[in-house]
Design an enzyme around this catalytic site. Sequence first.
Site, PDB file in Angstrom:
ATOM      1  N   GLU A 116      -9.292 -11.412  -7.180  1.00 32.76           N
ATOM      2  CA  GLU A 116      -8.438 -10.222  -7.073  1.00 32.76           C
ATOM      3  C   GLU A 116      -7.327 -10.218  -8.126  1.00 32.76           C
ATOM      4  OE1 GLU A 116      -9.045  -9.392  -2.285  1.00 32.76           O
ATOM      5  OE2 GLU A 116      -7.103 -10.093  -2.993  1.00 32.76           O
TER       6      GLU A 116
ATOM      7  N   HIS B  22      -1.761  -5.283   1.488  1.00 36.69           N
ATOM      8  CA  HIS B  22      -2.982  -6.064   1.328  1.00 36.69           C
ATOM      9  C   HIS B  22      -2.563  -7.479   0.972  1.00 36.69           C
ATOM     10  CE1 HIS B  22      -6.747  -7.680  -0.113  1.00 36.69           C
ATOM     11  NE2 HIS B  22      -6.073  -8.129  -1.159  1.00 36.69           N
TER      12      HIS B  22
ATOM     13  N   ASN C 282      -1.657  -0.320   7.305  1.00 40.25           N
ATOM     14  CA  ASN C 282      -1.007  -1.576   7.684  1.00 40.25           C
ATOM     15  C   ASN C 282      -0.103  -2.133   6.576  1.00 40.25           C
ATOM     16  OD1 ASN C 282      -3.012  -2.357   5.967  1.00 40.25           O
ATOM     17  ND2 ASN C 282      -4.210  -3.486   7.491  1.00 40.25           N
TER      18      ASN C 282
ATOM     19  N   LYS D 205       0.843  -1.205   0.000  1.00 37.32           N
ATOM     20  CA  LYS D 205       0.000   0.000   0.000  1.00 37.32           C
ATOM     21  C   LYS D 205       0.882   1.261   0.000  1.00 37.32           C
ATOM     22  CE  LYS D 205      -3.797  -2.368   2.432  1.00 37.32           C
ATOM     23  NZ  LYS D 205      -4.569  -2.475   3.699  1.00 37.32           N
TER      24      LYS D 205
ATOM     25  N   TYR E 255     -12.297  -4.185  -3.185  1.00 34.10           N
ATOM     26  CA  TYR E 255     -12.797  -4.615  -1.878  1.00 34.10           C
ATOM     27  C   TYR E 255     -14.196  -5.211  -1.939  1.00 34.10           C
ATOM     28  CZ  TYR E 255      -8.681  -3.166   0.634  1.00 34.10           C
ATOM     29  OH  TYR E 255      -7.392  -3.082   1.100  1.00 34.10           O
TER      30      TYR E 255
HETATM   31  P1  ADP Z   1      -7.191  -7.411   5.676  1.00 31.06           P
HETATM   32  O1  ADP Z   1      -6.461  -6.337   4.911  1.00 31.06           O
HETATM   33  O2  ADP Z   1      -6.373  -7.902   6.849  1.00 31.06           O
HETATM   34  O3  ADP Z   1      -7.710  -8.529   4.820  1.00 31.06           O
HETATM   35  P2  ADP Z   1      -9.928  -6.418   5.779  1.00 31.06           P
HETATM   36  O4  ADP Z   1     -10.135  -7.055   4.467  1.00 31.06           O
HETATM   37  O5  ADP Z   1     -10.907  -6.730   6.865  1.00 31.06           O
HETATM   38  O6  ADP Z   1      -8.462  -6.707   6.356  1.00 31.06           O
HETATM   39  O7  ADP Z   1      -9.929  -4.827   5.622  1.00 31.06           O
HETATM   40  C1  ADP Z   1      -9.308  -4.212   4.517  1.00 31.06           C
HETATM   41  C2  ADP Z   1      -8.500  -3.010   4.974  1.00 31.06           C
HETATM   42  O8  ADP Z   1      -9.394  -2.030   5.504  1.00 31.06           O
HETATM   43  C3  ADP Z   1      -7.511  -3.270   6.103  1.00 31.06           C
HETATM   44  O9  ADP Z   1      -6.283  -3.807   5.653  1.00 31.06           O
HETATM   45  C4  ADP Z   1      -7.359  -1.895   6.693  1.00 31.06           C
HETATM   46  O10 ADP Z   1      -6.472  -1.078   5.928  1.00 31.06           O
HETATM   47  C5  ADP Z   1      -8.772  -1.324   6.550  1.00 31.06           C
HETATM   48  N1  ADP Z   1      -9.624  -1.545   7.754  1.00 31.06           N
HETATM   49  C6  ADP Z   1     -10.210  -2.694   8.131  1.00 31.06           C
HETATM   50  N2  ADP Z   1     -10.940  -2.534   9.254  1.00 31.06           N
HETATM   51  C7  ADP Z   1     -10.824  -1.221   9.583  1.00 31.06           C
HETATM   52  C8  ADP Z   1     -11.353  -0.400  10.653  1.00 31.06           C
HETATM   53  N3  ADP Z   1     -12.151  -0.908  11.573  1.00 31.06           N
HETATM   54  N4  ADP Z   1     -11.023   0.903  10.677  1.00 31.06           N
HETATM   55  C9  ADP Z   1     -10.231   1.432   9.737  1.00 31.06           C
HETATM   56  N5  ADP Z   1      -9.693   0.724   8.697  1.00 31.06           N
HETATM   57  C10 ADP Z   1      -9.979  -0.577   8.625  1.00 31.06           C
HETATM   58 MG    MG Z   2      -9.191  -8.547   3.378  1.00 30.26          MG
END
Ligand code: ADP
Ligand code: MG
Length: 204
Positions: free
Chosen positions: A172, A161, A158, A16, A56
């Site tokens: 994806e 992805h 974070n 990212k 997403y």
């Molecule tokens: P992952 O990336 O671990 O698969 P998710 O698919 O649940 O997680 O969420 C996608 C992205 O959305 C996360 O990597 C993060 O950047 C963001 N995200 C997820 N949950 C939250 C939240 N509660 N508040 C803010 N950002 C979030």
């Molecule tokens: Mg995810």
Amino acid sequence: MSDTHPKHERTLVVVKPDGIQRSLVGEIIKRYEQSGLKLVGVKMLVPTADFVEQHYTLDPEWRMKTGMKTIESYKKKGKQPPSEDPLAITAIILRNLTKYLSRGPVVAMVWQGMHAVGIVRKITGGTEPLTSDMGTIRGDYTIDSYEVSDVDGRAVRNLVHASGSVDEAEKEITHWFKEGELIDYRLINEAMIYDKELEGILRA
Ligand code: ADP
Ligand code: MG
């Protein structure tokens, strides 16, 4: 070995914008590479907000799952989530996520190998850096939490992805890469990982 052998499992990773800005591309690639997985596609691009939203929402369950995961995480820490409605939470997350990922260049890659999806998720770590395990990319290289990102009205930063399931990965990869951008090639390391007899190491 047939195309259905587990060594052909593929997953999508996207470094990212914060991963690029923190100069962590090399370190991130190194961690996946050293696991034994094979890099079969890589490119840099600046995704549009629409492209990120499509990414997403490829999984129709994503809104519900991510909303519930957020509520659970707040409750586990003894805190009140911003809403009890998972879909209300993800409506805001999605808006913030499209902004986050379209702000600058990202590096998209496809990794291939046995259990690629699960191995990459393990190396990547849990979604929220505050609770991601040490030894993972998200646990070692950054700091953020749902609480602070919610207060600041932005997505959790974070660094990467990583696809959440084999099904999600397939959708994806098609979204991010054209067929000709993925390379089918032999990697010498694979002999050590997949060869059944492990013959030929010692000189006869
Ligand atoms: P992952 O990336 O671990 O698969 P998710 O698919 O649940 O997680 O969420 C996608 C992205 O959305 C996360 O990597 C993060 O950047 C963001 N995200 C997820 N949950 C939250 C939240 N509660 N508040 C803010 N950002 C979030
Ligand atoms: Mg995810």
